[in-house]
Design a protein around this motif. Structure first.
Motif, PDB file in Angstrom:
ATOM      1  N   UNK A  71       0.823  -1.203   0.000  1.00 21.74           N
ATOM      2  CA  UNK A  71       0.000   0.000   0.000  1.00 21.74           C
ATOM      3  C   UNK A  71       0.859   1.257   0.000  1.00 21.74           C
ATOM      4  N   UNK A  72       1.947   1.232   0.746  1.00 24.67           N
ATOM      5  CA  UNK A  72       2.826   2.398   0.817  1.00 24.67           C
ATOM      6  C   UNK A  72       3.489   2.694  -0.524  1.00 24.67           C
ATOM      7  N   UNK A  73       3.721   1.657  -1.309  1.00 25.25           N
ATOM      8  CA  UNK A  73       4.397   1.831  -2.596  1.00 25.25           C
ATOM      9  C   UNK A  73       3.436   2.186  -3.727  1.00 25.25           C
ATOM     10  N   UNK A  74       2.143   2.019  -3.496  1.00 22.30           N
ATOM     11  CA  UNK A  74       1.161   2.142  -4.567  1.00 22.30           C
ATOM     12  C   UNK A  74       0.535   3.528  -4.627  1.00 22.30           C
ATOM     13  N   UNK A  75      -0.033   3.838  -5.784  1.00 24.53           N
ATOM     14  CA  UNK A  75      -0.918   5.001  -5.929  1.00 24.53           C
ATOM     15  C   UNK A  75      -2.311   4.525  -5.510  1.00 24.53           C
ATOM     16  N   UNK A  76      -2.805   5.046  -4.389  1.00 22.68           N
ATOM     17  CA  UNK A  76      -4.057   4.571  -3.806  1.00 22.68           C
ATOM     18  C   UNK A  76      -5.206   5.492  -4.208  1.00 22.68           C
ATOM     19  N   UNK A  77      -6.246   4.885  -4.746  1.00 22.69           N
ATOM     20  CA  UNK A  77      -7.485   5.590  -5.067  1.00 22.69           C
ATOM     21  C   UNK A  77      -8.607   4.895  -4.297  1.00 22.69           C
ATOM     22  N   UNK A  78      -9.453   5.666  -3.642  1.00 20.90           N
ATOM     23  CA  UNK A  78     -10.508   5.108  -2.801  1.00 20.90           C
ATOM     24  C   UNK A  78     -11.875   5.501  -3.354  1.00 20.90           C
ATOM     25  N   UNK A  79     -12.931   4.843  -2.864  1.00 16.33           N
ATOM     26  CA  UNK A  79     -14.256   5.280  -3.319  1.00 16.33           C
ATOM     27  C   UNK A  79     -14.829   6.369  -2.414  1.00 16.33           C
ATOM     28  N   UNK A  80     -14.601   6.264  -1.099  1.00 15.35           N
ATOM     29  CA  UNK A  80     -15.097   7.273  -0.166  1.00 15.35           C
ATOM     30  C   UNK A  80     -14.209   7.275   1.066  1.00 15.35           C
ATOM     31  N   UNK A  81     -13.750   8.453   1.470  1.00 12.54           N
ATOM     32  CA  UNK A  81     -12.770   8.540   2.553  1.00 12.54           C
ATOM     33  C   UNK A  81     -13.323   7.977   3.853  1.00 12.54           C
ATOM     34  N   UNK A  82     -14.519   8.369   4.227  1.00 10.41           N
ATOM     35  CA  UNK A  82     -15.074   7.938   5.512  1.00 10.41           C
ATOM     36  C   UNK A  82     -15.230   6.418   5.567  1.00 10.41           C
ATOM     37  N   UNK A  83     -15.794   5.848   4.514  1.00  8.96           N
ATOM     38  CA  UNK A  83     -16.020   4.397   4.518  1.00  8.96           C
ATOM     39  C   UNK A  83     -14.707   3.624   4.452  1.00  8.96           C
ATOM     40  N   UNK A  84     -13.785   4.072   3.609  1.00 17.84           N
ATOM     41  CA  UNK A  84     -12.525   3.343   3.469  1.00 17.84           C
ATOM     42  C   UNK A  84     -11.698   3.410   4.754  1.00 17.84           C
ATOM     43  N   UNK A  85     -11.677   4.577   5.402  1.00 21.64           N
ATOM     44  CA  UNK A  85     -10.938   4.695   6.652  1.00 21.64           C
ATOM     45  C   UNK A  85     -11.560   3.846   7.751  1.00 21.64           C
ATOM     46  N   UNK A  86     -12.873   3.632   7.649  1.00 25.70           N
ATOM     47  CA  UNK A  86     -13.570   2.842   8.672  1.00 25.70           C
ATOM     48  C   UNK A  86     -13.487   1.354   8.406  1.00 25.70           C
ATOM     49  N   UNK A  87     -13.683   0.938   7.155  1.00 24.98           N
ATOM     50  CA  UNK A  87     -13.830  -0.496   6.895  1.00 24.98           C
ATOM     51  C   UNK A  87     -13.260  -0.949   5.563  1.00 24.98           C
ATOM     52  N   UNK A  88     -12.488  -0.111   4.878  1.00 21.64           N
ATOM     53  CA  UNK A  88     -11.916  -0.508   3.598  1.00 21.64           C
ATOM     54  C   UNK A  88     -10.547  -1.134   3.744  1.00 21.64           C
TER      55      UNK A  88
ATOM     56  N   UNK B  67     -15.187   0.041  -1.110  1.00 12.85           N
ATOM     57  CA  UNK B  67     -16.047  -0.399  -0.008  1.00 12.85           C
ATOM     58  C   UNK B  67     -17.488  -0.564  -0.450  1.00 12.85           C
ATOM     59  N   UNK B  68     -17.855   0.045  -1.560  1.00 14.04           N
ATOM     60  CA  UNK B  68     -19.224  -0.037  -2.044  1.00 14.04           C
ATOM     61  C   UNK B  68     -20.075   1.097  -1.508  1.00 14.04           C
ATOM     62  N   UNK B  69     -20.613   1.910  -2.400  1.00  8.01           N
ATOM     63  CA  UNK B  69     -21.399   3.072  -2.009  1.00  8.01           C
ATOM     64  C   UNK B  69     -22.863   2.880  -2.381  1.00  8.01           C
ATOM     65  N   UNK B  70     -23.740   3.462  -1.576  1.00 13.83           N
ATOM     66  CA  UNK B  70     -25.175   3.334  -1.829  1.00 13.83           C
ATOM     67  C   UNK B  70     -25.571   3.928  -3.177  1.00 13.83           C
TER      68      UNK B  70
END
Length: 335
Positions: A237-254, A297-300
């Motif tokens: 993860x530290x070496x990669x370019x990270x793209x997330x779907x939603x900050x709150x959800x990913x920080x909580x459970x991604x 994480x999957x968004x509604x």
């Protein structure tokens, strides 16, 4: 006016992946522009049944169409052995935003698989190398099938390597796709050295390391959907370019949830949300980009966008089971 009941077969038939991918891409863009409403996912914990309920409401306006709905979903791990039921059961209510009329009630389990595959396909389109022809999959459960089907919609996949601790699941996967792809069983490292890697496992101890992937592999990290789940080693993860779907959800459970809370990763290590990439505010893959990771994480809003596709196509085909849920003579004020 009738509500349309759409079972798993109806959803599977009418969730045409090409259309669902386009709809999910539009949902990501609307989210980034601020044209959505998506309250945080709420939980009802039921420890006495070793399970929980989750509610996921959303509204989105893409500029071309708007849609609203809510998914009611659970996770009950004892269901298969104790009740002969799936661990996850989902129900989607799709509503008309103007009148709130319930246009459809859909099987949410199949819908979730389709929109999750579509989200990975959108990310792959922006983050994988243009000439990607090989796909590795770690975890040969039900989601792996839709991942392959969706990703092959946007890249000309020829070779597929699947890895799982369950040999029977790998065998079933290979048999399913052997007439469409050059598909075989392999190790995690063999899967990871494909152009694209999708991980769909429930592990809490990381199983994919930096040495297990190629220099330019794009990874769709799908498996982490709860606190403590973690498929990719921190150094990857530290070496990669990270793209997330939603900050709150990913920080909580991604996928990033464990290293983020341990301080191994910070906001500075997160390149973008996928919506930022879709609308062009942030770069996706460039010539000098190495490994990329999409934390999904999957968004509604994805569920609502996919539900609209299914409803519109089923309605046009006169499929499904219409019924009078509201009642023609229902009082307009039911309070």
């Amino acid at each position: 006016m009738h509500t349309l009941l759409l079972d798993s077969g109806d959803v599977d038939e009418h969730a045409a992946l090409e259309d669902v991918i386009d709809a999910v891409e539009g949902a990501f863009a609307a989210f980034e522009r601020g044209d959505t409403q998506m309250p945080a996912k709420s939980y009802i914990d039921l420890p006495q049944y070793n399970g929980d309920f989750r509610s996921m409401p959303a509204y989105l306006d893409t500029g071309e169409w708007d849609a609203a709905g809510i998914k009611w979903v659970n996770v009950h791990p004892d269901n298969p052995t104790d009740h002969d039921l799936p661990t996850v059961l989902g129900t989607m209510i799709y509503s008309d935003p103007e009148t709130a009329f319930p246009l459809a009630i859909l099987d949410g389990t199949t819908l979730t698989m389709k929109r999750t595959g579509a989200a990975a396909a959108v990310a792959t389109d922006y983050l994988a190398v243009e000439d990607a022809t090989s796909l590795g999959i770690v975890g040969a459960g039900v989601q792996s099938y839709t991942q392959l089907q969706a990703i092959s919609e946007i890249r000309p996949i020829e070779e597929v390597v699947v890895s799982d601790v369950d040999d029977e699941r790998v065998e079933r996967f290979v048999e399913t796709f052997e007439d469409e792809f050059d598909v075989r069983a392999g190790s995690i490292s063999e899967a990871g050295h494909c152009d694209i890697l999708t991980t769909v496992t429930p592990v809490e101890d990381p199983i994919v390391g930096l040495e297990d992937v190629g220099d330019h592999t794009h990874i769709n990290a799908i498996g982490a959907d709860a606190e403590g789940k973690h498929e990719l080693h921190d150094e990857l993860l530290q070496a990669a370019r990270i793209v997330i779907d939603d900050h709150e959800q990913c920080a909580h459970s991604g996928e990033i949830n464990v290293p983020y809370h341990e301080g191994v990763l910070t906001d500075d290590d997160i390149h973008a949300e996928i919506g930022e990439v879709v609308i062009g505010e942030k770069e996706g893959r460039t010539e000098d980009t190495g490994v990329t990771v999409f934390d999904s994480t999957g968004l509604a809003i994805q569920d609502v966008a996919a539900a609209r596709v299914v409803y519109e196509r089923a309605s046009d085909a006169s499929d499904g089971h219409p019924f009078d849920l509201v009642g023609a003579d229902t009082d307009t004020d039911s309070r």
